[in-house]
Design a protein around this motif. Structure first.
Motif, mmCIF file in Angstrom:
data_model
loop_
_atom_site.group_PDB
_atom_site.id
_atom_site.type_symbol
_atom_site.label_atom_id
_atom_site.label_comp_id
_atom_site.label_asym_id
_atom_site.label_seq_id
_atom_site.Cartn_x
_atom_site.Cartn_y
_atom_site.Cartn_z
ATOM 1 N N ALA A 460 0.839 -1.204 0.000
ATOM 2 C CA ALA A 460 0.000 0.000 0.000
ATOM 3 C C ALA A 460 0.870 1.248 0.000
ATOM 4 C CB ALA A 460 -0.919 -0.001 1.220
ATOM 5 N N HIS A 461 0.563 2.194 -0.913
ATOM 6 C CA HIS A 461 1.306 3.441 -1.024
ATOM 7 C C HIS A 461 0.364 4.564 -1.417
ATOM 8 C CE1 HIS A 461 5.764 3.054 -0.672
ATOM 9 N NE2 HIS A 461 5.502 1.773 -0.819
ATOM 10 N N THR A 462 0.705 5.747 -1.003
ATOM 11 C CA THR A 462 -0.090 6.913 -1.410
ATOM 12 C C THR A 462 0.537 7.639 -2.585
ATOM 13 O OG1 THR A 462 1.080 8.306 0.202
ATOM 14 C CG2 THR A 462 -0.982 7.259 0.917
ATOM 15 N N SER A 463 1.778 7.310 -2.928
ATOM 16 C CA SER A 463 2.493 7.990 -4.011
ATOM 17 C C SER A 463 2.820 7.002 -5.120
ATOM 18 C CB SER A 463 3.785 8.620 -3.481
ATOM 19 O OG SER A 463 4.596 9.069 -4.542
ATOM 20 N N ILE A 464 2.457 7.374 -6.344
ATOM 21 C CA ILE A 464 2.759 6.521 -7.500
ATOM 22 C C ILE A 464 4.260 6.380 -7.736
ATOM 23 C CG2 ILE A 464 2.614 6.432 -10.025
ATOM 24 C CD1 ILE A 464 0.128 5.398 -8.740
ATOM 25 N N PRO A 465 5.052 7.472 -7.709
ATOM 26 C CA PRO A 465 6.474 7.338 -8.051
ATOM 27 C C PRO A 465 7.398 7.007 -6.890
ATOM 28 C CG PRO A 465 5.934 9.657 -7.865
ATOM 29 C CD PRO A 465 4.651 8.890 -7.642
ATOM 30 N N ALA A 466 6.939 7.038 -5.648
ATOM 31 C CA ALA A 466 7.843 6.821 -4.517
ATOM 32 C C ALA A 466 8.457 5.428 -4.579
ATOM 33 C CB ALA A 466 7.082 6.991 -3.204
ATOM 34 N N PRO A 467 9.740 5.295 -4.245
ATOM 35 C CA PRO A 467 10.371 3.967 -4.266
ATOM 36 C C PRO A 467 9.881 3.107 -3.115
ATOM 37 C CG PRO A 467 11.884 5.572 -3.361
ATOM 38 C CD PRO A 467 10.676 6.349 -3.818
ATOM 39 N N GLY A 468 10.012 1.795 -3.284
ATOM 40 C CA GLY A 468 9.606 0.860 -2.241
ATOM 41 C C GLY A 468 10.593 -0.276 -2.131
ATOM 42 N N LEU A 469 10.281 -1.235 -1.263
ATOM 43 C CA LEU A 469 11.194 -2.336 -0.964
ATOM 44 C C LEU A 469 10.682 -3.686 -1.442
ATOM 45 C CD1 LEU A 469 12.197 -1.306 2.673
ATOM 46 C CD2 LEU A 469 13.687 -1.250 0.665
ATOM 47 N N GLY A 470 9.651 -3.683 -2.290
ATOM 48 C CA GLY A 470 9.020 -4.938 -2.679
ATOM 49 C C GLY A 470 9.966 -5.978 -3.233
ATOM 50 N N ALA A 471 10.965 -5.549 -4.013
ATOM 51 C CA ALA A 471 11.875 -6.509 -4.641
ATOM 52 C C ALA A 471 12.734 -7.253 -3.629
ATOM 53 C CB ALA A 471 12.769 -5.792 -5.650
ATOM 54 N N LEU A 472 12.728 -6.807 -2.369
ATOM 55 C CA LEU A 472 13.456 -7.533 -1.332
ATOM 56 C C LEU A 472 12.880 -8.941 -1.161
ATOM 57 C CD1 LEU A 472 15.685 -7.397 0.799
ATOM 58 C CD2 LEU A 472 14.019 -6.397 2.387
ATOM 59 N N ALA A 473 11.630 -9.139 -1.584
ATOM 60 C CA ALA A 473 11.001 -10.463 -1.489
ATOM 61 C C ALA A 473 11.684 -11.484 -2.390
ATOM 62 C CB ALA A 473 9.517 -10.370 -1.845
ATOM 63 N N ALA A 474 12.604 -11.045 -3.243
ATOM 64 C CA ALA A 474 13.404 -12.016 -4.013
ATOM 65 C C ALA A 474 14.170 -12.927 -3.063
ATOM 66 C CB ALA A 474 14.375 -11.284 -4.938
ATOM 67 N N GLY A 475 14.438 -12.435 -1.866
ATOM 68 C CA GLY A 475 15.152 -13.229 -0.870
ATOM 69 C C GLY A 475 14.232 -13.900 0.122
ATOM 70 N N LEU A 476 12.968 -14.079 -0.230
ATOM 71 C CA LEU A 476 11.999 -14.709 0.667
ATOM 72 C C LEU A 476 12.513 -16.061 1.153
ATOM 73 C CD1 LEU A 476 9.077 -14.615 1.862
ATOM 74 C CD2 LEU A 476 8.339 -15.821 -0.205
ATOM 75 N N GLY A 477 12.741 -16.151 2.464
ATOM 76 C CA GLY A 477 13.306 -17.378 3.027
ATOM 77 C C GLY A 477 14.801 -17.304 3.252
ATOM 78 N N GLY A 478 15.401 -16.167 2.855
ATOM 79 C CA GLY A 478 16.828 -15.982 3.100
ATOM 80 C C GLY A 478 17.670 -17.007 2.365
ATOM 81 N N LYS A 479 18.495 -17.757 3.129
ATOM 82 C CA LYS A 479 19.381 -18.754 2.510
ATOM 83 C C LYS A 479 18.610 -19.909 1.895
ATOM 84 C CE LYS A 479 23.063 -17.731 5.829
ATOM 85 N NZ LYS A 479 23.927 -18.272 6.891
ATOM 86 N N ASP A 480 17.321 -20.008 2.233
ATOM 87 C CA ASP A 480 16.474 -21.076 1.680
ATOM 88 C C ASP A 480 15.528 -20.528 0.611
ATOM 89 O OD1 ASP A 480 15.767 -23.780 1.596
ATOM 90 O OD2 ASP A 480 13.980 -23.408 2.808
ATOM 91 N N SER A 481 15.836 -19.341 0.085
ATOM 92 C CA SER A 481 14.960 -18.700 -0.902
ATOM 93 C C SER A 481 15.071 -19.368 -2.259
ATOM 94 C CB SER A 481 15.316 -17.224 -1.031
ATOM 95 O OG SER A 481 16.634 -17.076 -1.536
ATOM 96 N N HIS A 518 19.389 -3.898 -1.778
ATOM 97 C CA HIS A 518 20.381 -4.893 -2.197
ATOM 98 C C HIS A 518 21.309 -5.289 -1.055
ATOM 99 C CE1 HIS A 518 19.610 -5.488 -6.445
ATOM 100 N NE2 HIS A 518 19.340 -4.199 -6.550
ATOM 101 N N ASN A 519 21.640 -4.337 -0.211
ATOM 102 C CA ASN A 519 22.521 -4.671 0.910
ATOM 103 C C ASN A 519 21.817 -5.594 1.896
ATOM 104 O OD1 ASN A 519 25.308 -3.754 1.844
ATOM 105 N ND2 ASN A 519 24.111 -3.567 3.743
ATOM 106 N N THR A 520 20.554 -5.309 2.149
ATOM 107 C CA THR A 520 19.769 -6.167 3.043
ATOM 108 C C THR A 520 19.628 -7.563 2.448
ATOM 109 O OG1 THR A 520 18.514 -4.227 3.795
ATOM 110 C CG2 THR A 520 17.562 -6.398 4.252
ATOM 111 N N LEU A 521 19.367 -7.615 1.140
ATOM 112 C CA LEU A 521 19.226 -8.907 0.465
ATOM 113 C C LEU A 521 20.521 -9.705 0.548
ATOM 114 C CD1 LEU A 521 17.561 -10.806 -1.383
ATOM 115 C CD2 LEU A 521 18.521 -9.562 -3.333
ATOM 116 N N ALA A 522 21.646 -9.035 0.353
ATOM 117 C CA ALA A 522 22.942 -9.724 0.399
ATOM 118 C C ALA A 522 23.150 -10.408 1.745
ATOM 119 C CB ALA A 522 24.068 -8.733 0.113
ATOM 120 N N HIS A 523 22.823 -9.691 2.820
ATOM 121 C CA HIS A 523 22.955 -10.296 4.155
ATOM 122 C C HIS A 523 21.975 -11.447 4.329
ATOM 123 C CE1 HIS A 523 25.899 -7.691 6.118
ATOM 124 N NE2 HIS A 523 25.339 -6.658 5.498
ATOM 125 N N ALA A 524 20.755 -11.261 3.814
ATOM 126 C CA ALA A 524 19.715 -12.267 4.027
ATOM 127 C C ALA A 524 20.042 -13.586 3.340
ATOM 128 C CB ALA A 524 18.376 -11.736 3.517
#
Length: 717
Positions: A460-481, A518-524
């Motif tokens: 959910a967002h109120t701004s169309i162009p504002a950036p978000g973190l959705g792509a972090l879900a590429a690491g869903l499960g971390g090392k087991d993603s 990307h930094n958060t994903l790398a750690h995850a």
């Protein structure tokens, strides 16, 4: 040419400091203090170097892999070939080193040079004078550089753009009567209908026409020139003309400009890889050859004609509506050049369109709905988009950037403290994808393996162009993603991901948000602490091509796999302190070799390969594309394990032959000795005759799973 190659090797062998050799327009011999004029170095394009010992952990089979066969690109620095030269050759002072070959390709595309066989074979300038090949680089280098890249607007945004101003209409009210004539009473009556209270008409007995009088108090519109706040952007190189690629003049008049350039990028992708659409249709059923090409805006020049020129009562083509439709950009490619019968899915995902297109193409293959897919995206630039993005304060204000002492070349400055927004740009291109076993069977080149691809929203967002973190879900499960598991099948671990090609729009909000992601994903996913993750920010060179932007990123990663060299961000003066928290991320200001690969002279540098890279592409409306690409070594290892090293060597020989043939075809096309764009003849059906009814043949072909295009280019009864 052979002598030039020897001199190039001799000159470059003197470099002993381990740095990346710069692209140059001249080769020096320091021992003699002489300069040797540059010639295009005769290097034969080939597959990236692979040592199977680096890929022992690959478990995927060729049929389980989806590979990128080729990429055709067009942007402010021309093709992908010339863009990567500029990427590695740009300096912080704005100068750009280009090889002699890159200068020649750009000059040819710009119409500055044309090959002729008489009176003497060679390249001729616009005045018809022969230019010795050894003089081309020195003579045209500065001109092609000035005509390319991010630069002040001179053209490309509509005919009303001039001197940093846009034509606008201002409403004013007359303080006295104004009379003008029209040819008939019917036309005069139309003026009355618009403003009956302030308009009268009367016949002019002398001329036979009618006079229309607008009385005091009537509103009229008067054009004015309004100063624009955004006067710099990434434009196609000045003088680029699609007819150089064989596009017929009739199409240039009827088809939207961006659709024409999309055809060119598709031609470049096919021919550069040494095969044609017909050859694929000879091996794959036509209903399994698909397209997922998209666009963010569509035909902008046609939209302008449809809405503005129509309003101004200018003459417009009767079929202009079709050219304004976003899906027609891809339709022209399929209908006039490829002729496939498979899926036609045209995503419109704003600035993430190319990434979503590639995802759609990969998914179609994975689901068994297609065997070969033409993917990609492209976008134009226009006054409307420049003003619109400027009003949103998403793009860099030109006067403010100049006020900071920044040269126009470096207005796009991702992650820098003085960034002020993105630079709008033109461009995009085509990515050809297929299954690994098909690439092996047909001997198609492999530029990369798609390790993982997915798109995400941001909640959910109120701004169309504002950036978000959705792509972090590429690491869903971390090392087991799924990301980790999919890459592991290709012999790649979290620590093998060498680079991330960021969306990096140079906006205050996006750059740190994406870096944190990307930094958060790398750690995850288990990246080892202290293992650097290098950042590529291609928009600092090309500007932001919106829907087509991820084409540059994907192509850049495939080029990195071959070269082992990370391009720099020459616009980066001081990294934003906000990014200090991101301990894995590293930003480079000079090109950096991080792996083995091939340099600009075709010489191999020893070292482990750059195994994998990530790319993120983020669009308005909170759509995020996430791509993980893997070095073609993962494909070669799969072939070797499944079918043996003899089969691998046979594939490699065929693939290299295709690449060499593609390079030769392009060169011959530049010389007018080979066709580049070739339209489909009669829909690939013969003229009707006894025993051949093209309508019935088409029906039978679509129902017969064994039907293929004939070797002569026609479907048979």
């Amino acid at each position: 040419m052979a002598d030039a190659e020897k001199e190039a090797a001799a000159a470059s062998s003197q470099e002993t400091d381990g740095s990346v050799a710069g692209q140059s327009t001249g080769l020096s011999d320091s021992s003699r203090g002489q300069q040797i004029k540059a010639l295009p170095t005769p290097i034969i394009t080939k597959q990236a170097s692979v040592d199977l010992n680096d890929w022992t952990n690959v478990t995927a089979k060729p049929e389980d892999e989806i590979v990128i066969v080729s990429v055709g690109e067009l942007g402010p620095w021309g093709s992908g070939r010339t863009r990567t030269q500029a990427e590695l050759g740009i300096h912080s002072d704005g100068t750009v080193d280009l090889s002699a070959g890159a200068v020649l390709e750009l000059a040819w595309n710009m119409g500055l040079l044309t090959w002729a066989d008489s009176p003497k074979p060679g390249w001729y300038d616009t005045d018809g004078n022969l230019v010795p090949e050894e003089d081309i680089a020195e003579r045209y280098h500065d001109e092609v550089v000035a005509r390319s890249g991010i630069r002040p607007f001179e053209e490309g945004m509509g005919n009303d753009y001039k001197d940093g101003a846009d034509e606008e209409e201002a409403e004013v009210f007359l303080d006295h009567d104004v009379t003008f004539s029209v040819p008939t009473r019917e036309v005069a009556a139309e003026y009355v209908k618009l403003d009956e209270a302030h308009t009268t008409i009367a016949p002019d007995e002398e001329s036979g026409e009618w006079n229309v009088t607008r009385h005091a108090g009537s509103m009229i519109r008067v054009p004015r020139r309004a100063t624009m706040t955004r006067t710099v952007g990434g434009q196609f190189p000045k003088g680029f003309d699609p007819t150089r690629w064989g596009i017929p003049a009739s199409m240039v008049g009827d088809v939207d400009k961006i659709a024409l350039w999309n055809i060119v990028t598709t031609v470049d992708a096919y021919l550069g890889a040494g095969f044609t659409p017909a050859e694929i249709l000879e091996s794959i059923h036509p209903s399994l050859v698909a397209s997922t090409q998209g666009t963010g805006f569509g035909g902008m020049m046609s939209m302008r004609k449809l809405y503005l020129d129509r309003f101004l009562n200018h003459e417009i083509p009767t079929d202009i509506l079709q050219e304004a439709l976003p899906n027609v950009v891809a339709a022209h490619v399929m209908q006039s050049y490829i002729g496939g019968y498979g899926n036609m899915i045209q995503p419109v995902s704003a600035c993430a369109t190319a990434a979503v297109s590639l995802e759609e193409g990969v998914d179609k293959i994975a689901l068994g709905k297609a065997d070969f897919v033409v993917t990609g995206a492209i976008d134009d630039i226009g006054v409307e988009s420049v003003i619109g993005f400027g009003n949103m304060n998403a793009t860099a204000n030109s006067e403010e950037m100049y006020g900071k002492g920044i040269d126009a070349r470096f207005f796009s400055r991702a992650n820098d403290r003085r960034r002020g927004g993105f630079l709008e740009s033109q461009g995009g291109g085509t990515i050809l994808v297929t299954r690994g076993d098909i690439a092996e069977k047909l001997g198609l080149p492999v530029a990369a393996v798609v390790g993982f691809i997915h798109s995400y929203a941001d909640g959910a967002h109120t701004s169309i162009p504002a950036p978000g973190l959705g792509a972090l879900a590429a690491g869903l499960g971390g090392k087991d993603s799924k990301l980790v598991h999919d890459l592991a099948k290709l012999g790649v671990s979290a620590d093998d991901i060498a680079v991330v090609s960021k969306h990096d729009t140079s906006t205050n909000a996006n750059d740190p948000n994406e870096s944190e992601l990307h930094n958060t994903l790398a750690h995850a996913i288990g990246r080892t602490d202290g293992n650097p993750l290098f950042v590529i920010s291609q928009k600092t060179l090309t500007g932001h091509a919106k829907g087509g932007a991820c084409i540059f990123q994907v192509n850049g990663l495939t080029q990195l796999f071959k070269s082992g060299v990370i391009p720099a961000n020459a616009a980066l003066d001081c990294v934003d302190p906000k990014l200090q928290r991101d301990d894995h991320m590293v930003w480079v200001r000079k090109p950096l070799r991080i792996g083995g690969g091939e340099d600009e002279f075709g010489r191999e540098t020893a070292g482990r390969p750059v195994k994998a890279g990530l790319a993120t592409s983020l669009g308005f409306g909170h759509v995020s594309g996430f791509v993980a690409l893997v070095h073609p070594g993962a494909f070669e290892a799969a072939v070797a394990k499944a079918d043996g090293e003899a089969a691998l060597e046979a594939w490699r020989e065929r693939a290299n032959a295709r690449l060499a043939a593609g390079q030769r075809h392009l060169e011959e096309g530049m010389m007018g000795r080979a066709a580049l764009y070739e339209p489909i003849d009669n829909r690939r059906f013969r003229e009707d005759h006894r025993g051949y009814d093209h309508h019935e043949v088409e029906k039978a072909m679509l129902l017969n799973p064994d039907a293929r295009l004939g070797a002569d280019g026609y479907y048979e009864a």
